[in-house]
Scaffold this motif. Structure first.
Motif, short mmCIF file in Angstrom:
data_model
loop_
_atom_site.label_atom_id
_atom_site.label_comp_id
_atom_site.label_asym_id
_atom_site.label_seq_id
_atom_site.Cartn_x
_atom_site.Cartn_y
_atom_site.Cartn_z
N UNK A 78 6.58 17.46 93.68
CA UNK A 78 5.17 18.32 94.28
C UNK A 78 5.39 19.49 93.54
N UNK A 79 4.51 19.95 92.86
CA UNK A 79 4.43 21.20 92.35
C UNK A 79 3.16 22.17 92.76
N UNK A 80 3.30 23.46 92.72
CA UNK A 80 2.17 24.19 92.92
C UNK A 80 2.11 25.37 91.77
N UNK A 81 1.05 25.29 90.86
CA UNK A 81 1.21 26.26 90.01
C UNK A 81 0.35 27.44 89.93
N UNK A 82 0.73 28.73 89.42
CA UNK A 82 -0.19 29.89 89.53
C UNK A 82 0.12 30.37 87.98
N UNK A 83 -0.79 31.15 87.72
CA UNK A 83 -0.89 31.75 86.30
C UNK A 83 -2.16 31.07 85.35
N UNK A 84 -1.65 30.77 84.31
CA UNK A 84 -2.74 30.23 83.37
C UNK A 84 -2.91 28.85 83.98
N UNK B 211 0.55 19.62 90.92
CA UNK B 211 1.02 18.34 90.25
C UNK B 211 1.84 17.65 91.13
N UNK B 212 1.64 16.12 90.90
CA UNK B 212 2.66 15.45 91.68
C UNK B 212 2.98 14.27 90.81
N UNK B 213 4.22 13.82 90.88
CA UNK B 213 4.92 12.95 89.87
C UNK B 213 6.03 12.11 90.47
N UNK C 99 -1.59 29.69 74.78
CA UNK C 99 -0.41 29.62 75.65
C UNK C 99 -0.82 29.95 76.89
N UNK C 100 -0.52 29.31 77.83
CA UNK C 100 -0.52 29.58 79.30
C UNK C 100 0.70 29.67 79.92
N UNK C 101 0.64 30.84 80.64
CA UNK C 101 2.23 31.28 81.11
C UNK C 101 1.95 31.49 82.87
N UNK C 102 2.79 31.34 83.55
CA UNK C 102 2.80 31.68 84.90
C UNK C 102 4.13 31.19 85.56
N UNK C 103 3.85 30.61 86.87
CA UNK C 103 5.14 30.31 87.71
C UNK C 103 4.75 29.16 88.36
N UNK C 104 5.62 28.50 88.91
CA UNK C 104 5.34 27.17 89.83
C UNK C 104 6.57 27.04 90.84
N UNK C 105 6.06 26.40 91.94
CA UNK C 105 7.23 26.06 92.99
C UNK C 105 7.20 24.39 92.85
N UNK C 106 8.25 24.01 93.06
CA UNK C 106 8.79 22.60 93.03
C UNK C 106 9.30 22.03 94.22
N UNK C 107 9.01 20.87 94.80
CA UNK C 107 9.65 20.22 95.81
C UNK C 107 10.09 18.95 95.21
N UNK C 108 11.49 18.66 95.32
CA UNK C 108 12.08 17.51 94.70
C UNK C 108 12.45 16.43 96.05
N UNK C 109 11.94 15.20 96.31
CA UNK C 109 12.34 14.61 97.42
C UNK C 109 12.96 13.02 96.91
N UNK C 110 14.07 12.67 97.54
CA UNK C 110 14.57 11.60 97.11
C UNK C 110 13.64 10.18 97.74
N UNK C 111 13.00 9.51 96.84
CA UNK C 111 12.44 8.23 97.18
C UNK C 111 13.01 7.23 97.66
N UNK D 104 1.18 14.43 87.01
CA UNK D 104 -0.11 14.54 86.80
C UNK D 104 -0.62 15.80 87.45
N UNK D 105 -1.17 17.07 86.52
CA UNK D 105 -1.59 17.99 86.79
C UNK D 105 -2.97 18.21 86.92
N UNK D 106 -3.63 18.62 88.30
CA UNK D 106 -4.79 18.61 88.60
C UNK D 106 -5.10 20.17 88.80
N UNK D 107 -6.11 20.77 88.21
CA UNK D 107 -6.53 22.16 88.40
C UNK D 107 -7.43 22.81 87.37
N UNK D 108 -7.09 24.04 87.04
CA UNK D 108 -7.57 24.69 85.84
C UNK D 108 -6.61 25.25 84.96
N UNK D 109 -6.81 25.20 83.62
CA UNK D 109 -6.03 25.65 82.68
C UNK D 109 -6.98 26.73 81.90
#
Length: 166
Positions: A67-73, A78-80, A38-50, A99-104
């Motif tokens: 567009x998301x920014x993850x912290x924690x595990x 991520x972009x989507x 289990x990886x836990x943490x928080x994320x910030x998200x931005x949702x923009x009308x395309x 698509x998440x890119x980073x470390x887990x």
């Protein structure tokens, strides 16, 4: 035709017991391969009308970029893309791929998450899963489920995941 002696019956019983134990051991090895981390943490998200003109027209189908920014595990971004549809904010469905890119948990790579959410007067359902075969780098072979927790306006997550050789 030969009949079994007491010794023969015992040999057959022991052989059956050994076969049963072998099946149980093989089953427990497979169960050990599917350890869930289990990886836990928080994320910030931005949702923009395309397509802002479609959203504003109230046509019941709209597309957004994420567009998301993850912290924690999970540490990374991520972009989507998200499609949403419904007659109101109270009765709607959304699907998304990101698509998440980073470390887990210290492992570098990327993977896709697939979303499906449904809302109506009775409540909502949400399913977010790792797309099979989408892991790259140290995350190749990842599988799992992503739980989204909203607490006091903050976005928290719990990613339950398995890897072939963590």
């Amino acid at each position: 035709m030969r009949t079994l002696t007491v010794r023969g019956y015992i040999a057959v019983a022991v052989l059956g017991l050994l076969i049963a134990l072998g099946v149980m051991v093989a089953g427990s090895v497979k169960a050990q391969e599917a350890v869930v981390y289990h990886a836990t943490g928080t994320f910030e998200v931005s949702v923009t009308p395309a397509d802002p003109e479609v959203v504003e027209a109230g046509l019941g189908l709209s597309r957004y970029t994420l567009a998301k920014t993850f912290s924690g595990g999970m540490t990374g971004s991520a972009t989507g893309q998200m499609l949403a549809g419904g007659v109101s904010a109270e009765e709607a469905t959304y699907i998304a791929l990101e698509r998440f890119v980073g470390t887990l948990d210290g492992r570098q790579g990327a993977f896709l998450l697939a979303h499906r959410g449904d809302m109506n007067a009775e409540g909502y359902t949400l399913s977010i899963t790792v797309v099979p075969g989408s892991g790259t780098g140290d995350l190749a072979g990842i599988s799992g489920d992503f739980a989204l927790i909203l607490e006091g306006g903050a976005h928290r997550y719990d990613l339950g995941y398995s890897l072939p050789n963590p």
